[in-house]
Design an enzyme around this catalytic site. Structure first.
Site, short mmCIF file in Angstrom:
data_model
loop_
_atom_site.label_atom_id
_atom_site.label_comp_id
_atom_site.label_asym_id
_atom_site.label_seq_id
_atom_site.Cartn_x
_atom_site.Cartn_y
_atom_site.Cartn_z
N GLU A 46 43.75 34.78 43.36
CA GLU A 46 45.11 34.27 43.54
C GLU A 46 45.46 34.40 45.02
O GLU A 46 45.33 35.49 45.58
CB GLU A 46 46.09 35.07 42.69
CG GLU A 46 45.84 34.98 41.20
CD GLU A 46 46.73 35.92 40.42
OE1 GLU A 46 47.94 35.63 40.30
OE2 GLU A 46 46.24 36.96 39.96
N ARG A 68 36.28 47.06 36.82
CA ARG A 68 36.61 46.81 38.21
C ARG A 68 36.19 48.01 39.06
O ARG A 68 35.95 49.10 38.55
CB ARG A 68 38.11 46.56 38.38
CG ARG A 68 38.96 47.75 37.99
CD ARG A 68 40.44 47.47 38.12
NE ARG A 68 40.81 47.18 39.49
CZ ARG A 68 42.00 46.72 39.85
NH1 ARG A 68 42.92 46.45 38.92
NH2 ARG A 68 42.28 46.51 41.10
N LYS A 128 46.92 45.28 45.04
CA LYS A 128 47.37 44.33 46.07
C LYS A 128 48.84 44.57 46.41
O LYS A 128 49.25 44.44 47.57
CB LYS A 128 47.16 42.90 45.57
CG LYS A 128 47.15 41.86 46.67
CD LYS A 128 46.95 40.47 46.10
CE LYS A 128 45.58 40.24 45.54
NZ LYS A 128 45.38 38.84 45.09
#
Length: 591
Positions: A68, A296, A306
């Site tokens: 994104e 992850r 983020k």
């Protein structure tokens, strides 16, 4: 109107000029493998891919990396990039870079550019030598998404809901049906068209999937597929005022692009039933993608969110997304990390289904191991202390031989100047040393690397009592080839000729946080390391005047360093990429 077929979708991309801009891996144009690259690993996802090829389920593998564009990529994304491009690389397949750009209020062209720069840097010359042009964009498929939404409405599998976002969340939590759930198909089609035409304000209505409000999985409780957002989009401008939600767009983007293996991180495992429901609910004429999840990357002594990284940037706690203390790919690159080291790290930590915390020492070890093999050695003094050799002739200069890299026999050697006045590291002298101190001390001897043995005879101090100069004598026969060259002393230190030294700003970076899990409890910003950056003016051997930005150097006995982009001709700026040893492990043992 029926949704476009894959062939039509491809034709649409070509007509839009998008296909030529596609970022894909081309297996027919592979370059020669890079030396020292890790061998292809084995893991459960690669086992699935290999099995699908053997069984004939897929003739060609297609993966994707779908960020994104609402921030900069970090080292966790590097793991995903290496996995998705690595699978394509190893199985002769294709990998797309796709911007999943469905939220116009948070996405910017700056982030697109930074993402592509990071991907290029990480994989060019490895899995995708011809990565070029612009990436795919989910927003290129907005017209197709809308047609799919219309089909769901016509099938009675989606409806327009007038509840507020807060009411929607509460009803989903309770498993309670929306009072608008049973609107007629015609009413839903009319309202959706009016939403698209911009008739309603933000938040007034949404399009929701009609699945199962009693489902144990919250993602199946009539999730939102579209919301109204009157905002300019970085890629489509003001064409749209309704935007698809991530899950809807991501799933259909995978289908449109012909993705075979949609590899996501583990938090998307609960989204997979919705992914499958969307694909099964539409009349899709060819093989469907399947989603696979892996754990992850969680790295200690940093934060990977983020949102939290953006806080560090916006609050001025770091100097931007590419601050070398940040775990962003651009920050790691600026610090001096190499793409090959990050790829090796990504391979070595493996791909699993189970969440775990990776010690940052594993990354540091990987970097040290590579740099030890590849980095040319240079002499530099970070905190200089002047040494005058009283029995060495004034004005005399010798050119001494220094090894470029003892780990690389073909790296050769270079000449370094030696003169009467030198700089040594201030930490290499102690006036009152502890027992077993083998560096320079009053009356003590050390060997100057590549040069002579010197003895400290006198200390010069300033008015405040600080040592500012040492007066030493040299054993003139102790140089290599001399009569006393084999004489043993216990300490060897580095040095730089004072009259030949070049100044350099050296930024000594360290870990950004003082605790292994800064975001585990409380305010992560309270654990910022106040010593994560120290700036010194170093004295360097003259060959570093022509330092190469592409080369990682070892300042002997000190650290591995790289030129910073701030460096200019006559103005050297180095970043400490990593120390030679893990000093944090040593401190942890003390504690």
């Amino acid at each position: 109107m029926k949704p476009p077929s894959f062939t039509t979708a491809v034709a649409n991309r070509r007509s839009l000029g998008c296909w030529s801009r596609a970022t894909r891996y081309c297996p027919t144009k592979m370059t020669t493998p890079i030396a020292n690259e890790p061998a292809a690993p084995s893991d459960f996802i690669r086992d699935v891919v290999a099995g699908d090829l053997r069984s004939g389920k897929h003739q060609k593998i297609c993966t994707r990396f779908p960020p994104e564009p609402n921030g900069y990529l970090h080292i966790g994304h590097a793991k995903a990039i290496c996995l998705n491009f690595g699978i394509a690389h190893e199985f002769g397949g294709v990998c797309n870079v796709r911007m999943d750009d469905t939220n116009p209020t948070k996405e910017e062209t700056e982030y697109v550019d930074s993402i592509m720069g990071d991907v290029h840097w990480l994989i060019d010359g490895w899995a995708n030598p011809n990565l070029g042009g612009a990436p795919f964009y989910a927003s290129d498929y907005f017209d197709q998404f809308y047609e799919y939404a219309l089909e769901l409405v016509r099938k009675g599998k989606a409806y327009v809901c007038d509840m507020t976002p807060e009411e929607t969340d509460e009803y989903r939590r309770l498993g309670k049906e929306s009072p608008f759930r049973n609107r007629s198909v015609d009413e839903n089609l009319d309202l959706l068209a009016r939403m698209k035409a911009g008739e309603f304000p933000d938040g007034a209505r949404t399009l929701r999937a009609k699945i199962d409000m009693s489902a144990p999985n919250m993602w199946l409780r009539d999730p939102v597929l579209y919301r109204i957002r009157h905002a300019e989009h970085h890629h489509t401008g003001n064409k749209w005022c309704i935007y698809p939600m991530y899950d809807f767009a991501h799933t259909l983007s995978d289908y449109i692009e012909g993705i075979t293996h949609s590899v996501c991180t583990l938090e998307f495992e609960v989204h997979r039933p919705l992914y499958d429901w969307l694909l099964a609910s539409l009349d899709l004429p060819r093989a469907l993608p399947h989603q696979y999840e892996f754990a992850r990357l969680n790295l200690n002594y940093t934060v990977m969110s983020k949102r939290k990284l953006m806080q560090l940037v916006n609050d001025g706690l770091v100097k931007g997304w590419d601050d070398p203390r940040m775990p962003t790919i651009s920050g790691l690159r600026r610090r001096g990390m190499t793409a090959s080291a990050l790829r090796t790290f990504a391979y070595n930590i493996g791909i699993t289904k189970y969440p775990s915390m990776t010690d940052v020492a594993v990354l540091e070890h990987t970097v040290r191991e590579e740099f030890n093999r590849t980095s040319p050695r240079r002499l530099a003094v970070l905190r200089p202390l002047k040494v005058v050799i009283t029995n060495y002739p004034e004005g005399q200069v010798e050119e001494l031989e220094a090894v470029n890299n003892p780990e690389d026999t073909i790296a050769g050697s270079r000449k370094i100047p030696f003169s009467r006045e030198l700089f040594i590291e201030s930490a290499d002298f102690m006036e009152t040393p502890p027992p077993k101190y083998f560096r320079l001390k009053p009356g003590g001897e050390v060997r100057l690397k590549y040069a002579y043995i010197i003895k400290c005879d006198e200390i010069v101090k300033d008015d405040a009592g600080n040592v500012i100069e040492l007066r030493c004598t040299v054993d003139l026969d102790s140089k290599s080839g001399g009569a006393t060259s084999s004489r043993k002393v216990k300490g060897t230190i580095h040095w730089v000729s004072a009259s030949h030294a070049v100044d350099a700003e050296v930024r000594l970076y360290d870990r950004l946080f003082t605790v292994p899990e800064p975001d585990a409890d409380g305010d992560f910003k309270s654990f910022l390391n106040p010593n994560s950056l120290e700036v010194v003016t170093a004295k360097c051997e003259p060959s570093l005047q022509d330092a190469d930005p592409a080369v990682r150097y070892q300042f002997e006995r000190l650290a591995y360093v790289a030129l910073d982009p701030d460096a200019r001709p006559g103005q050297l700026v180095f970043n400490r990429t990593i120390t030679l040893k893990d000093t944090w492990a040593k401190e942890a043992k003390k504690r």
